[in-house]
Write a protein that holds these residues in place. Structure first.
Motif, PDB file in Angstrom:
ATOM      1  N   PRO A 188      -1.379 -20.980   0.653  1.00  0.00           N
ATOM      2  CA  PRO A 188      -1.115 -19.603   0.050  1.00  0.00           C
ATOM      3  C   PRO A 188       0.369 -19.347  -0.206  1.00  0.00           C
ATOM      4  O   PRO A 188       1.054 -19.572   0.441  1.00  0.00           O
ATOM      5  N   LEU A 189       0.587 -19.135  -1.197  1.00  0.00           N
ATOM      6  CA  LEU A 189       2.232 -18.676  -1.455  1.00  0.00           C
ATOM      7  C   LEU A 189       2.590 -17.343  -1.372  1.00  0.00           C
ATOM      8  O   LEU A 189       3.701 -16.732  -0.920  1.00  0.00           O
ATOM      9  N   LEU A 190       1.485 -16.406  -1.279  1.00  0.00           N
ATOM     10  CA  LEU A 190       1.939 -14.944  -1.082  1.00  0.00           C
ATOM     11  C   LEU A 190       0.717 -14.560  -0.061  1.00  0.00           C
ATOM     12  O   LEU A 190      -0.468 -14.755  -0.512  1.00  0.00           O
ATOM     13  N   ASP A 191       0.843 -13.637   0.926  1.00  0.00           N
ATOM     14  CA  ASP A 191      -0.115 -13.155   1.678  1.00  0.00           C
ATOM     15  C   ASP A 191      -1.043 -12.181   0.518  1.00  0.00           C
ATOM     16  O   ASP A 191      -2.022 -12.088   0.575  1.00  0.00           O
ATOM     17  N   THR A 192      -0.135 -11.203  -0.118  1.00  0.00           N
ATOM     18  CA  THR A 192      -0.782 -10.259  -0.973  1.00  0.00           C
ATOM     19  C   THR A 192       0.123  -9.973  -2.139  1.00  0.00           C
ATOM     20  O   THR A 192       1.470 -10.064  -1.904  1.00  0.00           O
ATOM     21  N   LEU A 193      -0.311 -10.154  -3.340  1.00  0.00           N
ATOM     22  CA  LEU A 193       0.180  -9.489  -4.504  1.00  0.00           C
ATOM     23  C   LEU A 193      -0.580  -8.770  -5.355  1.00  0.00           C
ATOM     24  O   LEU A 193      -1.805  -9.167  -5.598  1.00  0.00           O
ATOM     25  N   GLU A 194      -0.306  -7.581  -5.530  1.00  0.00           N
ATOM     26  CA  GLU A 194      -1.166  -6.583  -5.944  1.00  0.00           C
ATOM     27  C   GLU A 194      -1.147  -7.146  -7.538  1.00  0.00           C
ATOM     28  O   GLU A 194      -0.093  -6.696  -8.464  1.00  0.00           O
ATOM     29  N   LEU A 195      -2.268  -7.753  -7.932  1.00  0.00           N
ATOM     30  CA  LEU A 195      -2.438  -8.015  -9.400  1.00  0.00           C
ATOM     31  C   LEU A 195      -3.014  -7.184 -10.399  1.00  0.00           C
ATOM     32  O   LEU A 195      -2.453  -7.120 -11.602  1.00  0.00           O
ATOM     33  N   THR A 196      -3.783  -6.358 -10.001  1.00  0.00           N
ATOM     34  CA  THR A 196      -4.287  -5.184 -10.852  1.00  0.00           C
ATOM     35  C   THR A 196      -4.193  -3.899 -10.334  1.00  0.00           C
ATOM     36  O   THR A 196      -4.074  -3.652  -9.181  1.00  0.00           O
ATOM     37  N   LEU A 197      -4.633  -2.851 -11.120  1.00  0.00           N
ATOM     38  CA  LEU A 197      -4.839  -1.476 -10.475  1.00  0.00           C
ATOM     39  C   LEU A 197      -5.875  -1.372  -9.455  1.00  0.00           C
ATOM     40  O   LEU A 197      -5.923  -0.304  -8.872  1.00  0.00           O
ATOM     41  N   ARG A 198      -6.838  -2.144  -9.702  1.00  0.00           N
ATOM     42  CA  ARG A 198      -8.053  -2.249  -8.790  1.00  0.00           C
ATOM     43  C   ARG A 198      -8.051  -3.297  -7.739  1.00  0.00           C
ATOM     44  O   ARG A 198      -8.667  -4.271  -7.866  1.00  0.00           O
ATOM     45  N   THR A 199      -7.176  -3.187  -6.813  1.00  0.00           N
ATOM     46  CA  THR A 199      -6.885  -4.223  -5.719  1.00  0.00           C
ATOM     47  C   THR A 199      -7.987  -4.104  -4.776  1.00  0.00           C
ATOM     48  O   THR A 199      -8.202  -3.134  -4.119  1.00  0.00           O
ATOM     49  N   ARG A 200      -8.839  -5.140  -4.383  1.00  0.00           N
ATOM     50  CA  ARG A 200      -9.877  -5.275  -3.453  1.00  0.00           C
ATOM     51  C   ARG A 200      -9.755  -6.529  -2.550  1.00  0.00           C
ATOM     52  O   ARG A 200      -9.294  -7.464  -3.098  1.00  0.00           O
ATOM     53  N   SER A 201     -10.493  -6.337  -1.534  1.00  0.00           N
ATOM     54  CA  SER A 201     -10.480  -7.465  -0.511  1.00  0.00           C
ATOM     55  C   SER A 201     -11.776  -8.018  -0.569  1.00  0.00           C
ATOM     56  O   SER A 201     -12.516  -7.630  -1.244  1.00  0.00           O
ATOM     57  N   LEU A 202     -11.943  -9.338   0.150  1.00  0.00           N
ATOM     58  CA  LEU A 202     -13.010  -9.883   0.292  1.00  0.00           C
ATOM     59  C   LEU A 202     -13.982  -8.850   1.078  1.00  0.00           C
ATOM     60  O   LEU A 202     -15.385  -8.879   0.805  1.00  0.00           O
ATOM     61  N   ASP A 203     -13.735  -8.184   1.947  1.00  0.00           N
ATOM     62  CA  ASP A 203     -14.606  -7.024   2.560  1.00  0.00           C
ATOM     63  C   ASP A 203     -15.196  -6.227   1.529  1.00  0.00           C
ATOM     64  O   ASP A 203     -16.351  -5.885   1.890  1.00  0.00           O
ATOM     65  N   ASP A 204     -14.407  -5.899   0.591  1.00  0.00           N
ATOM     66  CA  ASP A 204     -14.911  -4.692  -0.325  1.00  0.00           C
ATOM     67  C   ASP A 204     -16.084  -5.196  -1.295  1.00  0.00           C
ATOM     68  O   ASP A 204     -16.805  -4.530  -1.743  1.00  0.00           O
ATOM     69  N   VAL A 205     -15.997  -6.530  -1.483  1.00  0.00           N
ATOM     70  CA  VAL A 205     -17.172  -7.214  -2.024  1.00  0.00           C
ATOM     71  C   VAL A 205     -18.312  -7.724  -1.364  1.00  0.00           C
ATOM     72  O   VAL A 205     -19.178  -8.372  -1.972  1.00  0.00           O
ATOM     73  N   THR A 206     -18.049  -7.621  -0.174  1.00  0.00           N
ATOM     74  CA  THR A 206     -19.150  -7.984   0.812  1.00  0.00           C
ATOM     75  C   THR A 206     -20.278  -7.338   0.689  1.00  0.00           C
ATOM     76  O   THR A 206     -20.335  -5.965   0.694  1.00  0.00           O
TER      77      THR A 206
END
Length: 979
Positions: A359-377
């Motif tokens: 990975p090149l970055l730990d986090t990069l806010e790509l969209t206004l709706r930033t979600r993690s894998l926990d959020d889609v579990t």
């Protein structure tokens, strides 16, 4: 797809033109195949040439490389047999498509390398025989060398060092190839410099800039240009999504998500592009796409989420781990087949390099709706209650039960952690209840758990569920010998039942009556229940006050104010006698909100200030965020946004110390967004809106969440963040409940409407028009809301006109007028009709004037209706705007005398501006400028035009509107030069 085969060549050409407007895919390809069959029936060969060219294009951009060379072979045979039927344009297209065949053959591992080289020789011989430059040939030779993995230095120089010809690839495509050469050599900076004209939008074509954008993402990250990478990801992904001929580009966007901490977005995009698993017929594109998919799935699996669902090949349900195994096998096989054909290990090595990237970055806010894998579990069957990380839960079962009850009596947030732990323990098959008189029987504990569940249901407005649970708890309390708790549970039943919504127009009156009756019953219950503890009596007093406060909120009636104060004061006095800090705070908060509802905002602020001082001195601390939130809202109403921002931000900071069920952070975020907007900080407002919406989603308040997200999307569009807006709405519209039609259809329509407007703002006219047409058709059935249909149909008419489809634009305008007759939308409809007329005159000139004037006549009738109804436009008057548009429309159509007369009428309606009329000064100056141009340039009367302009310049200068004089001065100078 045509319903009947074309019977004449004119019908064939029209069908070919209609098919050319379709997106690439099976519908367009099948239609093109049918049109070739139809063309073969005619004696003329030229229509067949056109049909074959359309079919080859459909195969090429529909990702069917096996079929494209076959069609081209037929074209080449026709050219060899009848070269005279190929005019200059057809001949150019034929020789251009030698490159298409080269690309198609490279994409097929079953085609021997010798055959690829033989084809390039054929291309060279044909070009030389035709007297054409060889730059395109050397370009294809370089691309073959790069594909095979040979040393490309010589091939690159032979291509890049030659002069371009008319048959060379477009500038954008060649820029991409040059940049990729430098990228392969490891020179990110040089590659990005080469790409800049394409990345900046100066060069484009069918597949550009989407192709270049996908390749440039990782170099941008590696060189620290993260904001630029984010921007190009949003724009570039939209240019290739779901497109079979750009599946490789989609794969690189998935890889980008995986390498920037956006694995959840990557899975979302994968689901959106699930069609690519089955619709991509190009093995080379498949390899590129599947490798990007595997990079994403490998990353998700490494983070411990291999069992998450994933979108994959049709016919079965996939997990991340299962799909990764399938993709890996297929991609490995494809890479091996290409390497076997080419005699190198290039494709296996390139694939391994992509899979081995960290990975090149730990986090990069790509969209206004930033979600993690926990959020889609997927949620567990029983939703866990949020608890503080530092919440101390006793290990001893008796101590845990007693702690839960004590905390609950105090209203302490730690009660949630205790009840959650107890709920798990009691549900276990081996649970043994303590034999402890202080704890009481199991029935009492079960009643406690039911009461806690009922309270949480009430907080989520599930009042019928809350009433049923409280009733069940009351019965268990009776069985357990706890009459005071039973009475309290039945009191909660009374209040919850009164809050169950009543359908119909008399809903508010019915609710007020129910709350009045509930209050009377609560008073009787209080008076008739002996032996209540101070805690229980205070809770009953709180319920009495709450019933009257809810009645006041429902009616807003002045006569309902005093009873609330009386109950709040009764509660405060009782709580003070018994030192119940939480209830004292609750009583004072109720007084403050009652003053606010009754309109006495200064006193409400004073009460809130006093409460804050008490809370800081005596607690409870968990009431501080809510009280600061109230004071912040009051400051907003009092037009003190900075003070509101300070209170709300502090409330949000303190809320983080407590579980979400204790303090509602969604409301704090929403109010902070409003404060930020008033302070001129819209980007910060946007962050608070999206945070509030996502919190609502997690709590299950989906309608509230979508409404807030809708506001965020509109704000991002207003800010010019078009790609952010589209990406947000694409994400929302892909949600399962939206796709399944479970969300309110009007709310979904609003999301789609905002997206259509964003697509229009982003200059994707084709997609925007398609969405508007669909929405106009759907909204035509909204019998309860014809006004919304009028607005949608009017905007649809404008977009159709921008596309040059004036017949359908007129139909949409007529729909808007019919709906407007039922629910007037004067200004919106007038604006759209004027724009429709302008576009028709601008695009069609004199031929379009009669229809344009007919549209303006409709706009005139709308203006007459508005005047009769006493409607005042928000901008300039509809009559003034109409006169000005008559001037523009006639000028576009060459009716200059009529144009000048209309503009002079507009000037008369506007009147000369004053010193403070900045907006009107600009409108007036533009009207003068256009009148001057019509009179001086088109009617060739420069002298009176200059007089008009000079007078206007003098007037504006004297009033201090110097900026508005600049275009007038420029036009006057031009008229003097041409005289």
């Amino acid at each position: 797809m045509p319903t009947t085969a074309p019977q004449t060549t004119d019908e064939l050409y029209q069908a070919l033109q209609d098919n050319d407007r379709r997106p690439y895919g099976r519908t367009r390809t099948v239609t093109a195949e049918e049109l070739v069959d139809a063309a073969e029936q005619f004696a003329e060969p030229v229509p067949l040439v056109h049909a074959l060219l359309e079919l080859q294009e459909a195969y090429t951009y529909g990702s069917e490389p096996r079929k494209s060379p076959v069609v081209f072979a037929r074209l080449l045979t026709l050219f060899d047999e009848q070269p005279d039927i190929f005019d200059d344009r057809l001949r150019h297209m034929l020789f251009w498509r030698f490159k298409w065949v080269s690309n198609a053959l490279r994409a097929l591992p079953e085609i021997p390398l010798a055959s690829l080289r033989q084809w390039l020789t054929e291309m060279r011989d044909r070009y030389e025989k035709a007297g054409l430059g060889l730059h395109p040939y050397y370009g294809q030779a370089y691309q073959l060398a790069a594909h095979v993995g040979e040393d490309t230095a010589l091939a690159y120089e032979l291509w890049a060092g030659r002069s371009r010809t008319r048959l060379s690839d477009c500038e954008a495509c060649e820029i991409c190839e040059r940049a990729l050469y430098h990228l392969t050599a490891g020179d990110d900076e040089r590659a990005l410099r080469a790409w800049e004209p394409v990345l900046a939008g100066k060069e484009s074509c069918q597949e550009e800039p989407a192709r270049s954008l996908s390749y440039a993402l990782l170099p941008l990250l590696r060189t620290g240009r993260t904001d630029r990478a984010r921007e190009l990801h949003l724009a570039g992904y939209r240019g290739c999504r779901r497109n079979p001929s750009m599946s490789g580009e989609v794969g690189r966007h998935l890889e980008f998500c995986a390498l920037t901490g956006n694995e959840a977005r990557g899975l979302e995009l994968l689901a959106e592009n699930r069609n690519l698993f089955d619709e991509v017929d190009s093995p080379l594109d498949q390899l590129d796409f599947l490798t990007g998919v595997e990079v994403l799935l490998q990353r998700v699996g490494s983070l411990g989420h291999g069992e998450l669902p994933a979108a994959g090949y049709a016919g079965r349900t996939w997990t991340v781990a299962g799909l990764r195994a399938e993709v890996r096998d297929r991609a490995d096989d494809l890479a091996a087949r290409f390497d076997a054909r080419n005699g190198t290990a290039a494709h296996t090595s390139r694939r391994r390099a992509r899979l081995d990237r960290a990975p090149l970055l730990d986090t990069l806010e790509l969209t206004l709706r930033t979600r993690s894998l926990d959020d889609v579990t997927p949620a567990s069957p029983v939703a866990a209650t949020a608890v503080r990380p530092d919440a101390a839960v006793p290990d001893s079962l008796p101590e845990l039960i007693l702690r839960a009850r004590t905390s609950d009596e105090q209203g302490h947030p730690d009660a949630q952690a205790c009840w959650a732990r107890l709920r798990t323990l009691v549900a276990a098959r081996d649970y043994t209840h303590p034999d402890d008189p202080a704890v009481g029987p199991l029935a009492r504990l079960r009643a406690d758990l039911l009461a806690d569940e009922a309270n949480r249901a009430g907080e989520r407005d599930r009042f019928a569920d809350a009433a049923a649970l409280h009733e069940e708890a009351a019965a268990l309390y009776e069985d357990a010998g706890a009459p005071g708790d039973a009475a309290l549970a039945r009191a909660c039943v009374l209040l919850a039942t009164a809050e169950i919504p009543t359908e119909g127009a008399d809903g508010p009156e019915a609710k007020a009556a129910a709350l009045t009756a509930a209050h009377a019953s609560l008073v009787r219950m209080h008076e008739e229940t002996p032996g209540l503890t101070p805690h229980q009596e205070a809770r009953l007093l709180r319920l009495r006050a709450t019933a009257l406060a809810l009645r006041l909120q429902t009616t807003g009636s002045e006569e309902h104010v005093a009873p609330v104060f009386a109950e709040a004061d009764r509660l405060r006095a009782f709580a003070t006698r018994h030192d119940l800090a939480g209830q004292i705070s609750g009583a004072q908060l109720l007084r403050a909100t009652t003053y606010a509802i009754s309109g006495d905002l200064p006193t409400a602020v004073t009460e809130t200030d006093a409460l804050l001082e008490r809370l800081k001195a005596h607690g409870p601390a968990w009431h501080l965020p809510r009280t600061l939130g109230l004071r912040g809202r009051l400051q907003l109403v009092l037009q003190e946004p900075q003070a509101a921002y300070t209170d709300l931000a502090e409330g949000l900071r303190l809320a983080a110390d407590w579980p979400g069920d204790t303090v509602d952070p969604t409301r704090l975020h929403t109010d902070l967004a409003e404060a930020c907007l008033r302070l001129g900080r819209p980007d910060e407002a946007l962050r608070h809106l999206t945070r509030s919406a996502e919190l609502d989603l997690r709590r299950g308040s989906r309608t509230d969440a979508y409404c807030t997200y809708s506001n965020a999307a509109q704000l991002s569009l207003d800010l010019g963040r078009v790609e952010d807006c589209i990406a947000l709405l694409d994400s929302l519209l892909a949600e399962p409940d939206v796709a399944a039609g479970e969300l309110d259809d009007r709310l979904v329509a609003q999301l789609r409407l905002t997206r259509a407007r964003a697509l229009h703002a982003g200059e994707d006219l084709k997609a925007a028009t398609a969405e508007f047409v669909a929405l106009a058709a759907e909204s035509a059935g909204w019998d309860d809301d014809p006004g919304s249909h009028a607005m949608i149909a009017a905007e649809t008419a404008v977009l159709l006109a921008e596309s040059g489809d004036f017949g359908r634009a007129r139909e949409a305008a007529d729909q808007a007028l019919a709906a407007h007759a039922r629910a007037p939308r004067y200004e919106h409809l007038s604006n759209s009709l004027r724009e429709l007329a302008r576009l028709q005159a601008q695009q069609q000139g004199p031929d379009g004037l009669p229809d344009a004037l007919a549209v303006l006549a409709d706009a005139g009738r709308v203006a007459d209706e508005a005047r009769a109804a006493g409607y005042e436009a928000h901008g300039r008057s509809l009559d003034t705007a109409l006169a000005y548009e008559h001037g523009r429309v006639n000028a576009y159509a060459g009716a200059y005398e009529d144009a000048l007369a209309a503009l002079e009428q507009a000037l008369a309606l506007l009147g000369e501006p004053g010193r403070e009329d900045d907006d009107r000064a600009g409108e007036w100056a533009e009207c003068v400028r256009l009148a001057g141009a019509v009179e001086g340039l088109y009617l060739e009367r420069p002298a009176p035009a200059r007089t008009r302009l000079d007078a206007a310049i003098a007037r504006l200068t004297a009033l201090g509107h110097t900026e508005e004089t600049e275009p007038l001065t420029s036009l006057a100078a031009r008229l003097r030069d041409e005289e």
